[in-house]
Structure formats: C-alpha cells, structure tokens
Write an enzyme that holds these catalytic residues in place. Structure first.
Site, mmCIF file in Angstrom:
data_model
loop_
_atom_site.group_PDB
_atom_site.id
_atom_site.type_symbol
_atom_site.label_atom_id
_atom_site.label_comp_id
_atom_site.label_asym_id
_atom_site.label_seq_id
_atom_site.Cartn_x
_atom_site.Cartn_y
_atom_site.Cartn_z
ATOM 1 C CE LYS A 12 -5.657 6.455 -2.685
ATOM 2 N NZ LYS A 12 -5.243 7.400 -3.725
ATOM 3 C CE1 TYR A 66 -6.293 7.331 0.839
ATOM 4 C CE2 TYR A 66 -5.440 5.198 1.542
ATOM 5 C CZ TYR A 66 -5.244 6.433 0.948
ATOM 6 O OH TYR A 66 -4.005 6.757 0.446
#
Ligand code: NAP
Length: 246
Positions: free
Chosen positions: A158, A154
């Site tokens: 990002k 993740y």
C-alpha cells in the site's frame, strides 16, 4: 455526472469495489465489474446495477497476471472504445508477523495489490494519453501510511501504491489525466470480517469517529475523484478513516 464514460473497477465483486461499481453506475458510467474468483457475486453486482437502470458487465481477470490484464483492457477498448475511469481496488491480505511471514505470502500480496495496479495503469494510461483525459484512482490504505504489526507485506504494497500514484500523477498531469489514491481505515467488508472481536474493539478505540466505516463511505470519495469536479486534484491521498490517521 458520468454519462457516456466507461469505468473499470478491479475487484468489484465484493466489499468496497462492489460499492464503487454501484456508485459509478448510479452516476451514469458504464461499469466493467472485474472479479477474480467470485463470478456469481460479480454477476449479481451487474444485475443490481441493471435493475436500477444502469449499465455494467462482469469480467474475470486476475490482476496479478499481466497477460490477462492485456486481454481485459483490449476487450474493453474493442467493445466500449474508451476507458475513462480506472479504479484499482483489487486487494488481498496474508497477515503474519515478520519472523513468520513466508516469501510466498509476501509475493502474493505485492503481486495483487501493487503489481496488479501497475499492470492496469500501464495498459490504460496508453489509451488515456491518446484521449487526453482520464481518472485513475488507486486503493491504498492507512496501513501504507502508518504501518501495522502483522502486515509488512500489505503495508509495503500500500505504501508502494501511494508512491506509484504520486509518480504517475506527475507523469500524466499535463495530458489531462489525474491519478489519486484513497486510503481507507477500517471498513466493514469480508477483509475485516476475519478480525477477532478483541482486535475489532482495539481498532475501534483508535478511531476518533468511534467505529468502522461502510464500503459506501469509500465509494463516495472515489465517485468524487472520478468526476469532472475533481479535475484540479492529482497526486493526493484521501483518507477515509473516521480520523484514525491524521
Ligand atoms: P474484500 O471484501 O476482500 O474484496 C476484495 C475484492 O478484490 C474482491 O472483489 C476480490 O475478487 C478482488 N480480488 C482479489 N484478488 C484479486 C485478483 N488477483 N484479481 C482481481 N480481483 C481480485 O476486500 P475489501 O475490504 O473490499 O478491500 C478492497 C480494497 O480496499 C483492497 O485493495 C483493500 O486492500 C483496500 N482496503 C480495505 C480496507 C478495509 O478495512 N476493508 C481498508 C483499507 C484498504 P474475487 O472475490 O472475485 O476474488
């Protein structure tokens, strides 16, 4: 105000994307409420917008699938004639410690969160270049800036979104297109609803403002970046996190 403008919001059936769809519709935009699996929830978002006098339609598309994104953008251009605002909000988590993270979970998160945003940006920017105007807002996360144990996939996606935002901002600035990222901290949605009470308490203790934010807090920032008033702001990462990462 956004009257006469068409906004595409990915992952708008629930959570932050839903709040963004409501905010942009409230400001007068025609909103394409994209979803992947939650069709009924997306249609409910459309009904809520219509009930308050706005205009919207739901559209199924898995943003990780380039061909599906091509159909989505093509259909919206055919029916609306322009896409003025693109909000890449669709995102997923598949958390695990590095040593236990499978290649499949890494790929799934990067495909949706990072490649999905690349797909729509590539397809929509073509039309925005011709229009010589546009607003692109990508949903990052403070985790992409500060990192987080259990989220290498993740965090990578990002951080990638932030790098992609700044690069596209440099490419598109001279044509009247702004590209910015919003980086939320902990926001009350289904995504954070999965966290245990202990993790929630630990998280809240790191937030100077003392607690989790609401989807509306993020939606207001996106509404501003989508507006004419934000015309001289590009390549920025706006944290909406109660001061968690400074
Ligand atoms: P959420 O409540 O889990 O909602 C996720 C949304 O993304 C849903 O509408 C879902 O649609 C959609 N989606 C997922 N995969 C998709 C795909 N392949 N194609 C199209 N749509 C897809 O999440 P959220 O908390 O609102 O998060 C929204 C964004 O903010 C994400 O990018 C997330 O990473 C980011 N963010 C959230 C937080 C937080 O604390 N909540 C913090 C920082 C950043 P379906 O249900 O239809 O599948």
């Amino acid at each position: 105000m956004l009257e006469g403008k068409t906004a595409l919001v990915t992952g708008a059936s629930r959570g932050i994307g839903r709040a963004i769809a409501l905010e942009l519709a409230e400001k007068g935009a025609y909103v394409i409420v994209n979803y992947n699996g939650s069709g009924e929830a997306a249609r409910e978002v459309v009904r809520t917008i219509e009930a308050s006098g706005g205009q919207a339609e739901a559209y199924q598309c898995n943003v990780a699938d380039y061909a599906a994104c091509e159909r989505l953008i093509g259909d919206v251009m055919a029916s609306q004639g322009s896409i003025d605002i693109l909000v890449n909000n669709a995102g997923i988590t598949r958390d695990n410690l590095l040593m236990r993270m499978s290649e499949e979970d890494f790929d799934a998160v990067v495909s949706t969160n990072l490649k999905g945003a690349f797909h729509t940006m590539r397809l929509v920017s073509r039309h925005m270049l011709k229009q010589k105007r546009g607003r692109i807002i990508n949903m990052a996360s403070v985790v992409g800036v500060a990192g987080n144990a259990g989220q290498v996939n993740y965090a990578a996606s990002k951080a990638g979104v932030i790098g992609m935002t700044k690069s596209a901002a440099k490419e598109l600035a001279s044509r009247g297109i702004t590209v910015n990222a919003v980086a939320p901290g902990f926001i009350e949605t289904d995504m954070t609803g999965k966290l245990s009470e202990k993790v929630r308490e630990q998280a809240a203790a790191q937030i100077p403002m003392g607690g989790f934010g609401r989807p509306e807090d993020v939606a207001k920032a996106v509404g501003f970046l989508a507006s004419d008033e934000a015309g001289y702001i590009t390549g920025q990462v706006l944290h909406v996190d109660g001061g968690m990462v400074m």
